[in-house]
Structure formats: C-alpha cells, structure tokens
Design an enzyme around this catalytic site. Sequence first.
Site, mmCIF file in Angstrom:
data_model
loop_
_atom_site.group_PDB
_atom_site.id
_atom_site.type_symbol
_atom_site.label_atom_id
_atom_site.label_comp_id
_atom_site.label_asym_id
_atom_site.label_seq_id
_atom_site.Cartn_x
_atom_site.Cartn_y
_atom_site.Cartn_z
ATOM 1 N N ARG A 1 38.163 44.545 29.225
ATOM 2 C CA ARG A 1 39.413 43.772 29.196
ATOM 3 C C ARG A 1 39.501 42.930 27.924
ATOM 4 O O ARG A 1 40.594 42.629 27.462
ATOM 5 C CB ARG A 1 39.493 42.893 30.458
ATOM 6 C CG ARG A 1 40.848 42.188 30.648
ATOM 7 C CD ARG A 1 40.928 41.505 32.014
ATOM 8 N NE ARG A 1 42.218 40.901 32.325
ATOM 9 C CZ ARG A 1 42.426 39.584 32.355
ATOM 10 N NH1 ARG A 1 41.456 38.737 32.111
ATOM 11 N NH2 ARG A 1 43.629 39.114 32.657
ATOM 12 N N ILE B 1 49.148 39.005 30.072
ATOM 13 C CA ILE B 1 48.355 40.095 30.653
ATOM 14 C C ILE B 1 48.084 39.622 32.079
ATOM 15 O O ILE B 1 47.676 38.479 32.303
ATOM 16 C CB ILE B 1 47.046 40.351 29.863
ATOM 17 C CG1 ILE B 1 46.188 41.446 30.518
ATOM 18 C CG2 ILE B 1 46.216 39.095 29.657
ATOM 19 C CD1 ILE B 1 44.987 41.906 29.648
ATOM 20 N N SER B 2 48.352 40.465 33.076
ATOM 21 C CA SER B 2 48.237 40.034 34.478
ATOM 22 C C SER B 2 46.795 39.674 34.828
ATOM 23 O O SER B 2 45.842 40.180 34.228
ATOM 24 C CB SER B 2 48.700 41.145 35.420
ATOM 25 O OG SER B 2 50.053 41.460 35.180
ATOM 26 N N GLN B 3 46.669 38.823 35.833
ATOM 27 C CA GLN B 3 45.363 38.446 36.390
ATOM 28 C C GLN B 3 44.649 39.711 36.906
ATOM 29 O O GLN B 3 45.303 40.566 37.527
ATOM 30 C CB GLN B 3 45.654 37.490 37.547
ATOM 31 C CG GLN B 3 44.458 36.918 38.221
ATOM 32 C CD GLN B 3 44.872 36.019 39.389
ATOM 33 O OE1 GLN B 3 46.044 35.655 39.531
ATOM 34 N NE2 GLN B 3 43.921 35.679 40.217
#
Length: 218
Positions: free
Chosen positions: A40, A66-68
């Site tokens: 990530r 950026i999503s969790q």
Amino acid sequence: MLKLEDTYLHKGKRKALVALLREKGIKSESVLNAINNLPRHFFFDSALISHAYEDKAFPIGEGQTISQPYTVAFQTELLDIRQGDKVLEIGTGSGYQASILHIMGAEVYTIEYQKKLFEGTKRFLARLGIEMNLFYGDGSEGLLSHAPYDKILVTAGAPVVPNSLLKQLKIGGVLVIPVGDKRRQTMLKLTKKSNTKVIREEFDSFSFVPLLGKDGWR
Ligand code: SAM
C-alpha cells in the site's frame, strides 16, 4: 521519483494490518491475501509513507482520499470476486482498490472524475506494470461503452442508487455502493436477480468523499 521498494519492515507492517482486519471481521482469505501482497505504501506520497499501514484513509491530492484498508477489504469481500470477473470501479483515486481487484484476477475497468488524479494514477500504474482499463470522466452513470459487468463497485458516497448502474450489471451481477448524505453512508449490496428483481442488503455505515456528477451530488 518515489522508489518502489518493498522492505521487511513494510511486509511486517502489512502482516499486522491483515491481522487487524481479521480481528475487525474480514473473513475472505482471498481479500486478506491481496492486501498482504500489494504494497500500500507504493500508492502514498513520500511524505505520508510512514502512515501507509495504518487503518486510515489518507489524502491523495485534489481533495480526495485513498480509502481506509478496512473499507477496501469490506467492499471487496461484499463483491465476492471470482477469477475473470469483469468489474467496473467508480472512483479510481490512487488506483489501490483497482489494483487489489486486479491481483484477485478481475478484469478491471475504472473511471475517475478528477483529471489530475486520473493522469497521475495512469502513469503510476504503468510504472508498476499493472494493466487495466482506465477512463477519465463522470462514472456516476457507469461506463456504458463496456457494459455489462459482473460486478460494479462505487468508492464514493452516492445520494441514491443510480439506475444506470443496475442496468449495466449482468443478471446475477452485484453492485456495492455506499448511499446516504454527504457525511455518512450505508453500505449497500444489490444483487440483480433478473431485469425486474433486485435483492438489496444493508450493511454498516461508512464515510466516503461524495460521488459527484450527473447521478451524484451535482
Ligand atoms: N478507490 C480509490 C482508491 O483506491 O484510492 C479511493 C477513492 S476516493 C475515496 C473516491 C474517488 O471517487 C475520488 O478519487 C473522486 O475523485 C472519485 N469520484 C467522485 N465522483 C466521481 C464520479 N462521478 N466519477 C468517477 N469518479 C468519481
């Protein structure tokens, strides 16, 4: 230029993140494997890289995030990805979620509304060697030119379920979409049983940036 290097430290942090996601209730081994295998931190600005394995959303520019990881895992688990599934993602952002779908064996189509993000992510994914179909434009009405899809994933908060997205699903297809107001949304899974029958399931609430565009927040 950002050095794309995966170290033991990053791998260790990823393992810890996967353990946390498991504790939070993610069960799909294929989703957990994909998160374990995809660095990530590659998708982060170098200034924020030390935060890449926290279970949090982070800025990616243009007011977007950026999503969790938990959110990515939750949505991907609901999609129940099978090898070769043709998947449309609405809201490419950093390209992280799309890359998770890609390494799980999906044929990914993804569309982004912010031109700068689209261009940056397109360049970045080419550098990573990840091949997918990237589009620039308003995805609130889907992507008719390549429909129908096995799965559609919306990664921004929508005011309603756009009808066009249900139309672009194959029979048996699944749409995962957060729907609510601009601050909180309920995660919905819609399964298209026939052209007239859709099964709707409701899950937890989440907080996404708004889905903009014609069938989003104008
Ligand atoms: N999936 C992304 C990732 O993995 O980094 C995170 C997505 S971010 C939470 C939501 C994204 O949806 C933003 O990049 C935003 O610009 C995009 N977006 C909002 N409205 C859109 C629309 N109508 N069509 C396509 N993308 C849209």
